[in-house]
Design an enzyme around this catalytic site. Structure first.
Site, PDB file in Angstrom:
ATOM      1  N   LYS A  83       0.915  -1.407   0.342  1.00  0.00           N
ATOM      2  CA  LYS A  83      -0.345   0.310  -0.328  1.00  0.00           C
ATOM      3  C   LYS A  83       0.671   1.273  -0.167  1.00  0.00           C
ATOM      4  O   LYS A  83       1.875   1.418   0.228  1.00  0.00           O
ATOM      5  CB  LYS A  83      -0.653  -0.230   1.084  1.00  0.00           C
ATOM      6  CG  LYS A  83      -1.672  -0.930   0.942  1.00  0.00           C
ATOM      7  CD  LYS A  83      -3.017  -1.382   0.493  1.00  0.00           C
ATOM      8  CE  LYS A  83      -3.886  -2.409   0.759  1.00  0.00           C
ATOM      9  NZ  LYS A  83      -5.060  -2.391  -0.521  1.00  0.00           N
ATOM     10  N   HIS A 118      -6.076 -13.201  -7.693  1.00  0.00           N
ATOM     11  CA  HIS A 118      -6.686 -11.948  -7.675  1.00  0.00           C
ATOM     12  C   HIS A 118      -8.248 -12.346  -8.333  1.00  0.00           C
ATOM     13  O   HIS A 118      -8.475 -12.784  -9.719  1.00  0.00           O
ATOM     14  CB  HIS A 118      -6.479 -10.904  -8.051  1.00  0.00           C
ATOM     15  CG  HIS A 118      -6.642 -10.357  -7.132  1.00  0.00           C
ATOM     16  ND1 HIS A 118      -7.923  -9.451  -7.356  1.00  0.00           N
ATOM     17  CD2 HIS A 118      -6.253  -9.413  -5.832  1.00  0.00           C
ATOM     18  CE1 HIS A 118      -8.564  -8.537  -6.010  1.00  0.00           C
ATOM     19  NE2 HIS A 118      -7.699  -8.577  -5.420  1.00  0.00           N
TER      20      HIS A 118
END
Length: 471
Positions: A168, A287
């Site tokens: 992040k 994903h």
């Protein structure tokens, strides 16, 4: 067939496709649909219409039906059941002969079963709840490139879940700073780090630069810790050719694992990549970006258990499954049901988990379940209890949001994980005693103590939208 005659016109679907006396064959592909018919349409007619439109039927009788054996090739609606708590919807069970589908092609199966039929006017809404793939079809699919046991052997990690982290912020970092974040997380105690799903090759961070800085970080952390480390390098791209170029470069850099967004890129691209990974000894992380568009509406779309089954057939070594306890949608019983479909060799029918059919996976390797999304150290006991050892627990903000930085956040999660695994192995009840277990471990870990204090009030207590239809 020679005695057949052609009667032009429109016939009720149920005259041909509603077969309540039919006993499904072991080689049939079975489907369970949740159907809400239009007002005035009988259940039998609606179920038969779904069977027809998803197999051999069209809106009118055609003379070319005489040129084939429609009785052999047609889909058969063979059972109808009430949906608990819903007076408008019903379950339609449909059997399809295996010869309707190309061998090894999940794409072809989905094109038939969730194609035009989902826009059919005879039904108000339609949802594919479950599929039973016959073993004869499963044997034609490649499946996971490596599987759970081979991955554990490659990474030399046993007896516990793997610990991961999504870097992040997901967008905006330069390649060098991105690599630095990877290094700090791995050096602090994580096994794996991850590209977020929407990191591809943007102006602020081109893919080749990211791959090089990440590879340097992985190799440095591996050398310093003596543990095998990895980072999921996202090779998803606008074309299959570009995707494969990125995969080849990851291999040249000596990295063990790459990543793919299987729904946005498509099953053809995914199967192509999985086959390459199998041939080149690479692990493949999957994903599920876009899944909630398809699976979250309880009346229309495709349940995620179907997508999970299709992914296992198409190929992937990891698949995101939600967390049950974090920020993302996920009913506990339903999640456990499709996690079983990823990992087990045989899954029996269990309506309490949303499993409508026995599913035999034969010798196909399993897929690691990945719990990711809004989780932190206080969730660790529940996560270990829910997902077990054959999983990856990924703490993005729950690692990098630590006041002491990425390495401290990684250390806190590693201590929490090992404390929970030790307590479980000693017979303690993780979900009942979880708080005590973590506080005991924090006495000797400043990083964990700070993490517990930082996230003690953080909860995601929203009701699940897509609940199981059980009474």
């Amino acid at each position: 067939m020679a005695s057949k005659t052609f009667d032009a016109g429109v016939q009720d679907y149920q005259l041909t496709y509603w077969t309540p006396d039919y006993t499904p064959l072991d080689t049939d592909l079975l489907a369970c649909f949740k159907v809400v018919p239009q007002e005035g349409v009988p259940r039998e007619e609606a179920a038969a219409a779904v069977a027809a439109e998803s197999s051999t039927g069209t809106w009118t009788t055609v003379w070319t039906d005489l040129l084939t054996d429609m009785e052999f090739f047609k889909g058969r609606a063979y059972r109808i059941e009430d949906v608990p708590g819903d007076k408008n919807a019903f379950y339609a069970f449909i059997a399809y002969p295996l010869d309707l589908f190309e061998e090894g092609s999940v794409v072809n199966v989905l094109t038939s079963l969730v194609g035009n039929v989902f826009g059919f006017k005879a039904v108000r809404s339609l949802r594919l709840e479950d599929l039973r793939f016959p073993i004869a079809f499963i044997k034609t699919c490649g499946g996971p490139p490596s599987g759970i046991q081979v991955e554990r052997d490659k990474l030399n990690k046993y007896g516990r879940p793997m610990l991961g982290c999504t870097i992040k912020p997901k967008l905006g970092l330069s390649a060098k700073n991105y690599g630095r974040a990877v290094y700090e997380c791995l050096r602090g105690g994580l096994d794996l780090t991850k590209d977020d799903e929407n990191i591809n090759s943007q102006p602020f961070q081109r893919w080749r630069d990211r791959f090089e800085f990440v590879a340097e970080a992985v190799d440095k952390a591996t050398a310093e810790t003596g543990e095998r480390k990895g980072h999921y390098l996202n090779v998803t791209a606008g074309t299959v050719e570009e995707m494969m170029k990125r995969a080849e470069f990851a291999k040249e850099l000596g990295q063990p694992i790459i990543m793919h967004d299987f729904l946005t890129a498509g099953f053809t691209a995914n199967t192509t990549l999985a086959n390459w990974c199998r041939e080149n000894g690479m692990l493949l992380h999957i994903h599920r970006a876009m899944h909630a568009v398809i699976d979250r509406n309880p009346l229309h779309g495709i349940h995620f258990r179907v997508l999970a089954k299709c992914l296992r057939l198409s190929g992937g070594d990891h698949l995101h499954t939600g967390t049950v306890v974090g920020k993302l949608e996920g009913d506990r019983a339903s999640t456990l049901g499709f996690v079983d479909q990823l990992r087990e060799s045989f899954v029996p029918e269990d309506r309490s988990r949303g499993v409508f059919f026995d599913q035999d996976w034969g010798s196909m390797p399993g897929v690691m379940a990945v719990a990711s999304g809004g989780i932190h150290v206080w969730h660790m006991p529940a996560l270990v209890n829910i997902f077990g050892d054959d999983s990856v627990l990924q703490f993005g903000g729950g690692t990098q949001g630590h006041p002491g930085g990425n390495a401290a956040g990684a250390a806190a999660n590693r201590v929490a994980l090992e404390a929970c695994v030790k307590a479980r192995n000693e017979g303690r009840d993780l979900e009942r005693e979880g708080g005590d277990i973590l506080r005991e471990a924090a006495r000797t870990s400043k990083e964990l103590a700070v993490a517990l204090e930082t996230w003690k009030e953080i909860k995601f207590e929203f009701d699940t939208v897509d609940k199981l239809d059980v009474q």
